[in-house]
Design an enzyme around this catalytic site. Structure first.
Site, PDB file in Angstrom:
ATOM      1  N   ARG A 130      -8.112   8.137   0.656  1.00 34.71           N
ATOM      2  CA  ARG A 130      -7.562   8.132   2.019  1.00 34.71           C
ATOM      3  C   ARG A 130      -6.435   9.155   2.169  1.00 34.71           C
ATOM      4  O   ARG A 130      -5.434   8.897   2.838  1.00 34.71           O
ATOM      5  CB  ARG A 130      -7.056   6.749   2.418  1.00 34.71           C
ATOM      6  CG  ARG A 130      -8.004   5.612   2.124  1.00 34.71           C
ATOM      7  CD  ARG A 130      -9.308   5.732   2.861  1.00 34.71           C
ATOM      8  NE  ARG A 130     -10.206   4.639   2.466  1.00 34.71           N
ATOM      9  CZ  ARG A 130     -11.473   4.561   2.868  1.00 34.71           C
ATOM     10  NH1 ARG A 130     -11.998   5.486   3.641  1.00 34.71           N
ATOM     11  NH2 ARG A 130     -12.237   3.569   2.482  1.00 34.71           N
TER      12      ARG A 130
ATOM     13  N   GLU B 155     -11.114  -6.250  -3.305  1.00 35.69           N
ATOM     14  CA  GLU B 155     -12.125  -5.209  -3.146  1.00 35.69           C
ATOM     15  C   GLU B 155     -12.768  -4.830  -4.478  1.00 35.69           C
ATOM     16  O   GLU B 155     -12.934  -3.650  -4.789  1.00 35.69           O
ATOM     17  CB  GLU B 155     -11.515  -3.979  -2.452  1.00 35.69           C
ATOM     18  CG  GLU B 155     -10.877  -4.335  -1.116  1.00 35.69           C
ATOM     19  CD  GLU B 155     -10.423  -3.148  -0.279  1.00 35.69           C
ATOM     20  OE1 GLU B 155      -9.992  -2.139  -0.851  1.00 35.69           O
ATOM     21  OE2 GLU B 155     -10.513  -3.253   0.968  1.00 35.69           O
TER      22      GLU B 155
ATOM     23  N   ARG C  60       0.414  -6.719  -4.871  1.00 35.88           N
ATOM     24  CA  ARG C  60      -0.052  -6.580  -3.485  1.00 35.88           C
ATOM     25  C   ARG C  60      -0.756  -7.838  -2.984  1.00 35.88           C
ATOM     26  O   ARG C  60      -1.563  -8.442  -3.694  1.00 35.88           O
ATOM     27  CB  ARG C  60      -0.981  -5.366  -3.351  1.00 35.88           C
ATOM     28  CG  ARG C  60      -0.262  -4.065  -3.651  1.00 35.88           C
ATOM     29  CD  ARG C  60      -1.197  -2.882  -3.598  1.00 35.88           C
ATOM     30  NE  ARG C  60      -1.435  -2.356  -2.274  1.00 35.88           N
ATOM     31  CZ  ARG C  60      -2.641  -2.129  -1.764  1.00 35.88           C
ATOM     32  NH1 ARG C  60      -3.733  -2.448  -2.437  1.00 35.88           N
ATOM     33  NH2 ARG C  60      -2.765  -1.597  -0.570  1.00 35.88           N
TER      34      ARG C  60
ATOM     35  N   ASP D  46      -5.892  -4.722   7.947  1.00 40.90           N
ATOM     36  CA  ASP D  46      -5.871  -3.512   7.135  1.00 40.90           C
ATOM     37  C   ASP D  46      -5.475  -2.278   7.962  1.00 40.90           C
ATOM     38  O   ASP D  46      -6.323  -1.444   8.269  1.00 40.90           O
ATOM     39  CB  ASP D  46      -7.272  -3.301   6.536  1.00 40.90           C
ATOM     40  CG  ASP D  46      -7.301  -2.190   5.502  1.00 40.90           C
ATOM     41  OD1 ASP D  46      -6.226  -1.695   5.154  1.00 40.90           O
ATOM     42  OD2 ASP D  46      -8.402  -1.827   5.067  1.00 40.90           O
TER      43      ASP D  46
ATOM     44  N   GLU E 242       4.189  -3.194   3.478  1.00 43.88           N
ATOM     45  CA  GLU E 242       3.473  -1.945   3.202  1.00 43.88           C
ATOM     46  C   GLU E 242       3.011  -1.360   4.538  1.00 43.88           C
ATOM     47  O   GLU E 242       2.294  -2.006   5.296  1.00 43.88           O
ATOM     48  CB  GLU E 242       2.276  -2.236   2.291  1.00 43.88           C
ATOM     49  CG  GLU E 242       1.571  -0.983   1.798  1.00 43.88           C
ATOM     50  CD  GLU E 242       0.408  -1.282   0.842  1.00 43.88           C
ATOM     51  OE1 GLU E 242       0.648  -1.880  -0.232  1.00 43.88           O
ATOM     52  OE2 GLU E 242      -0.725  -0.901   1.165  1.00 43.88           O
TER      53      GLU E 242
ATOM     54  N   GLU F  28      -5.242   6.613   7.888  1.00 46.95           N
ATOM     55  CA  GLU F  28      -6.616   6.212   7.554  1.00 46.95           C
ATOM     56  C   GLU F  28      -7.415   5.743   8.779  1.00 46.95           C
ATOM     57  O   GLU F  28      -8.488   6.265   9.051  1.00 46.95           O
ATOM     58  CB  GLU F  28      -6.571   5.106   6.507  1.00 46.95           C
ATOM     59  CG  GLU F  28      -7.941   4.559   6.173  1.00 46.95           C
ATOM     60  CD  GLU F  28      -7.902   3.431   5.157  1.00 46.95           C
ATOM     61  OE1 GLU F  28      -6.812   3.092   4.661  1.00 46.95           O
ATOM     62  OE2 GLU F  28      -8.984   2.885   4.863  1.00 46.95           O
TER      63      GLU F  28
ATOM     64  N   GLU G 195      -4.677   4.342  20.562  1.00 40.52           N
ATOM     65  CA  GLU G 195      -5.152   2.954  20.704  1.00 40.52           C
ATOM     66  C   GLU G 195      -6.071   2.822  21.915  1.00 40.52           C
ATOM     67  O   GLU G 195      -7.089   2.132  21.873  1.00 40.52           O
ATOM     68  CB  GLU G 195      -3.948   2.019  20.870  1.00 40.52           C
ATOM     69  CG  GLU G 195      -4.324   0.565  21.106  1.00 40.52           C
ATOM     70  CD  GLU G 195      -3.126  -0.314  21.441  1.00 40.52           C
ATOM     71  OE1 GLU G 195      -2.183   0.180  22.091  1.00 40.52           O
ATOM     72  OE2 GLU G 195      -3.130  -1.486  21.055  1.00 40.52           O
TER      73      GLU G 195
HETATM   74  O1  GCW Z   1      -7.644   0.200   3.768  1.00 45.49           O
HETATM   75  C1  GCW Z   1      -8.237  -0.001   2.554  1.00 45.49           C
HETATM   76  C2  GCW Z   1      -8.706   1.334   2.146  1.00 45.49           C
HETATM   77  C3  GCW Z   1      -8.945   1.449   0.684  1.00 45.49           C
HETATM   78  C4  GCW Z   1      -7.682   1.011  -0.021  1.00 45.49           C
HETATM   79  C5  GCW Z   1      -7.390  -0.428   0.361  1.00 45.49           C
HETATM   80  C6  GCW Z   1      -6.101  -0.935  -0.261  1.00 45.49           C
HETATM   81  C7  GCW Z   1      -6.793   1.918  -2.028  1.00 45.49           C
HETATM   82  O2  GCW Z   1      -9.860   1.628   2.853  1.00 45.49           O
HETATM   83  O3  GCW Z   1      -9.250   2.779   0.403  1.00 45.49           O
HETATM   84  O4  GCW Z   1      -7.778   1.169  -1.397  1.00 45.49           O
HETATM   85  O5  GCW Z   1      -7.233  -0.508   1.742  1.00 45.49           O
HETATM   86  O6  GCW Z   1      -5.097  -0.909   0.421  1.00 45.49           O
HETATM   87  O7  GCW Z   1      -6.115  -1.353  -1.395  1.00 45.49           O
END
Ligand code: GCW
Length: 772
Positions: free
Chosen positions: A118, A241, A274, A320, A342, A348, A466
């Site tokens: 990203r 993920e 995280r 996200d 964060e 992104e 937006e």
């Molecule tokens: O937003 C998502 C992204 C991933 C990223 C993940 C995260 C690094 O698409 O690429 O991974 O979040 O924050 O862990």
């Protein structure tokens, strides 16, 4: 010295003793007291704060920059340089500043091979071909840049971490980076893979409660500190993920975080664990399943169990980094645990530095949001800085992802986001406009026309973005399974990664209420939950995040939801087009390279906002069956679809999803020597502009030529590097041909020549009459 020389072209003389003349005096309080007896500070200075003041010393006028410690002096010097650069008074200073939050970190998602997850600003400044770069000049520059905005830490690699990073041979390489950063008061951290004890340590387990991995971490950490005594610590992405984590052994994040924390503790290191932990195989058919609930469900029950050098690093919203999300309820759910917020500087989901999107406007709303955890008011900024619950550490982390690009983040105006992140971490009470203005003056000088135009564009840009990508809290309606860039309204539905909007024929939005929905709302404090539980008190801009409503539901403005969706997309695209005109007024007031670079990006954005507008509006037209009151959606009188042209060699293809090309179709040329698409101009004679909408994939450089009555009027090569290997909303591009005299009966012909996997694809041509 370097700053003054760079700005004023004067080389100051450096001396260790006080000279017998006017001077700038830089030093810690202790060192200044030793040469200026009786010197005292009026208000107390914290560990990283500074004082800028003026004083007569032995009859000479002295400008004094002082602080308790060296790092504060450094920040004070940058504050002074910033004033000079912005043409502000420096003669009679008396200014004390303290940073709001103790931790002001950036994260880089850099991979060992030199790519950046990203990242949209070039290659990694840290890594290349599996190693730390030999030449760290850019790392030193970056460190200086970060220090100038008060950043005091940087995690240098992707949170999707490569376990190899903890191998012996990397340690001396990291030490070089740490040396470069240390000069500027910045500590480094690395992101780790929790399975490292097994993958590179040769153990048969990484169970955090097994003594062998515990010992492995202790030895590893001791070895790091022998090389890097001020090492910051580790960032951990686990059980997220597909990353390995403690859940494999039936253990919790507490078990994993505390093992690492106790290895770091004797050295003063921190674990940033995280909270981005969620199941990406959710059952989408279950209307109660909700990705937004995951972080709170996982971490709230563990509150109070983490060691005091663990920080739970939580994305600002529950999903996200979407263009609009409510604040994560986890900030209220961790009252006995250190937290950090964060934020994402790299764009992104907000246009990938091809669209202008000034994020401090969003961050400011997030930081000011009152979680209402007690009667005194508990804004997010106070919770994350540790003030509310009296935590000794806490702060803000920004995912920066700068790269080797000359302007670090590619779009010259995107650097305002990195700047704004640092400024808000230092002082969250600054307004977005004040930040935009500081940045513009520092970057482009103080010409009022330049400052006003750029500030205005910046402060409006988030809402503009937006308005054509995710209105009313629907989040970014992008392709969430791939690039996260162009439109992809349906991609977030019917898959395990989470639902975005649950739009169907009747209505749109996700019911997250306690009464009838997923129950997410119940994760907030009572007063906040009460606000979101009711349709009436939920702000319109968050409406679809919390409620499922019929398309005919009326917003506070009296407009229906569906008409709002249409209107906001048209307004957003118009605003993006307006930015191009605004920018053109600055010609000659900004250096030519940056002027042209920004102009090209704004023109691209204006075109791409139309792609977004049409895709989202047509998707909702089809879903709702309710036409646009203003008859715009689905009606494009100035457009000639490529599939309706006379084709020689070109073949018609269906585009998936169909909204991502006008009319759902495009044409492609599979003949190596090229194909033709032509049509007859039928309108009145006059002056016109033609937009040719084509697709520019990253896997080929097709070329195009446009002829009017056999006369070549334009030609170009489609060689941009958009995030797309097929035709669709990610690769759509617009070429404007200006000032064409056309007469009825003229033949307009486009000749496309394919290259590799890119088959000179065309979507449509739009013809605009110019006023006489
Ligand atoms: O937003 C998502 C992204 C991933 C990223 C993940 C995260 C690094 O698409 O690429 O991974 O979040 O924050 O862990």
């Amino acid at each position: 010295m370097r700053g003054v020389r760079g700005m004023l072209g004067r080389t100051l003389r450096a001396e260790k003793e006080l000279p017998q003349e006017n001077a700038m005096v830089l030093g810690t309080l202790a060192s200044i007291r030793s040469v200026v007896p009786g010197f005292h500070v009026d208000s107390p200075l914290g560990e990283e704060g500074f004082w800028l003041t003026t004083e007569q010393v032995h009859g000479f006028h002295c400008l004094i920059v002082t602080a308790k410690a060296d790092r504060g002096v450094l920040y004070g010097v940058f504050a002074l340089l910033s004033r000079m650069a912005r043409n502000e008074e420096v003669v009679a200073l008396n200014e004390v500043q303290q940073p709001y939050a103790p931790l002001r970190w950036v994260n880089q998602w850099d991979n060992l091979d030199g790519g950046i997850e990203r990242g949209y600003g070039g290659r990694s400044i840290f890594f290349e071909d599996g190693r730390v770069r030999t030449d760290l000049t850019l790392v030193r520059e970056y460190a200086r840049l970060l220090a100038s905005i008060g950043i005091n830490g940087c995690a240098i690699n992707n949170v999707n971490a490569n376990p190899r990073l903890l191998q012996e041979d990397f340690l001396p390489q990291f030490a070089r980076i740490a040396d470069a950063f240390r000069e500027w008061g910045i500590r480094i951290a690395i992101a780790i893979d929790l399975s490292s004890p097994k993958v590179i340590g040769g153990l048969d387990t990484f169970d955090p409660l097994d003594p062998r991995p515990i010992e492995w971490w202790r030895e590893k950490v001791d070895a790091i500190y022998r090389r890097i005594p001020d090492f910051g610590g580790f960032v951990v992405k686990a059980d997220s993920e597909g990353r390995p984590g403690p859940s494999i052994y039936g253990r919790t994040p507490v078990d994993a975080a505390n093992v690492i924390a106790s290895a770091l503790k004797p050295h003063g290191g921190i674990v940033f664990y995280r909270a981005f932990v969620y199941d990406h195989h959710l059952n989408w058919q279950d209307s109660k399943s909700d990705r937004a609930k995951a972080a709170y469900d996982t971490f709230h029950p563990l509150d109070g169990k983490f060691d005091d050098n663990v920080i739970i690093q939580t994305k600002h919203g529950p999903i996200d980094f979407q263009v609009r999300e409510p604040v994560s309820p986890l900030f209220g759910g961790l009252q006995h645990t250190n937290v950090s917020i964060e934020l994402q500087i790299t764009q992104e989901y907000t246009g990938q530095q091809r669209h202008l999107c000034f994020l401090p406007s969003m961050w400011k709303e997030v930081l000011d949001f009152d979680l209402q955890l007690n009667r005194n008011g508990t804004p997010v900024k106070d919770v994350v800085s540790g003030k509310t619950f009296r935590r000794s550490i806490g702060g803000l982390v920004g995912v920066a992802n700068v790269g080797t690009d000359a302007s670090w983040l590619s779009h010259p105006l995107a650097m305002a986001n990195l700047y704004g992140f640092g400024r808000l971490a230092w002082n969250p009470d600054l307004s977005p406009r004040a930040i935009a203005e500081e940045w513009t003056r520092l970057t482009f000088g103080s010409d009022p026309a330049v400052v006003n135009t750029i500030c205005e564009m910046q402060v409006n840009s988030w809402r503009v973005y937006e308005s054509y990508t995710g209105p009313l809290g629907a989040q970014t309606l992008t392709d969430i399974l791939g690039s996260h860039y162009g439109p992809g309204v349906e991609s977030s539905e019917r898959n395990g990664w989470g639902q975005w909007h649950r739009a169907d024929h009747e209505g749109v939005g996700i019911d997250r209420t306690v009464a009838t929905g997923t129950g997410y709302v119940g994760q907030y404090s009572l007063p906040v939950a009460k606000m979101y539980e009711s349709l009436e008190s939920t702000p319109d801009e968050q409406l679809l995040f919390f409620h499922h409503v019929p398309y005919t539901h009326l917003l506070r403005s009296g407009k229906s939801v569906i008409q709002y969706i249409y209107d906001s997309h048209y307004e957003g695209a118009e605003h993006a087009a307006g930015n191009v005109l605004q920018w053109k007024l600055l010609r000659g007031r900004i250096d030519e390279p940056r002027y042209s670079d920004v102009l090209a990006r704004l023109e691209y954005q204006a075109g791409h906002s139309i792609v977004w507008r049409d895709a989202v509006c047509n998707w909702f037209l089809r879903a709702s069956g309710i036409p646009d009151e203003k008859h715009r959606v689905g009606n494009y009188p100035d457009r000639i679809e490529a599939e309706a042209m006379q084709l020689a060699g070109y073949s018609i293809v269906n585009v998936v999803p169909r909204e991502n090309a006008s009319g759902g179709k495009a044409i492609e040329c599979l003949q190596p020597r090229g194909c033709k698409a032509s049509f007859q101009f039928t309108r009145d004679a006059g002056w016109y502009e033609i937009d040719v909408v084509y697709f520019d994939q990253s896997n080929g450089d097709s070329s195009f030529r446009v002829l009017v009555c056999n006369q070549l009027v334009d030609e170009w090569v489609a060689n941009d590097t958009l995030p797309a290997t097929k035709i669709g909303g990610d690769s759509s591009m617009r070429r404007r041909i200006r000032g064409l005299a056309l007469r009825p009966g003229d033949e307009i012909r486009i000749v496309g020549t394919p290259d590799m996997e890119e088959h000179a694809p065309l979507d449509y041509v739009e013809i605009h009459g110019l006023q006489k």
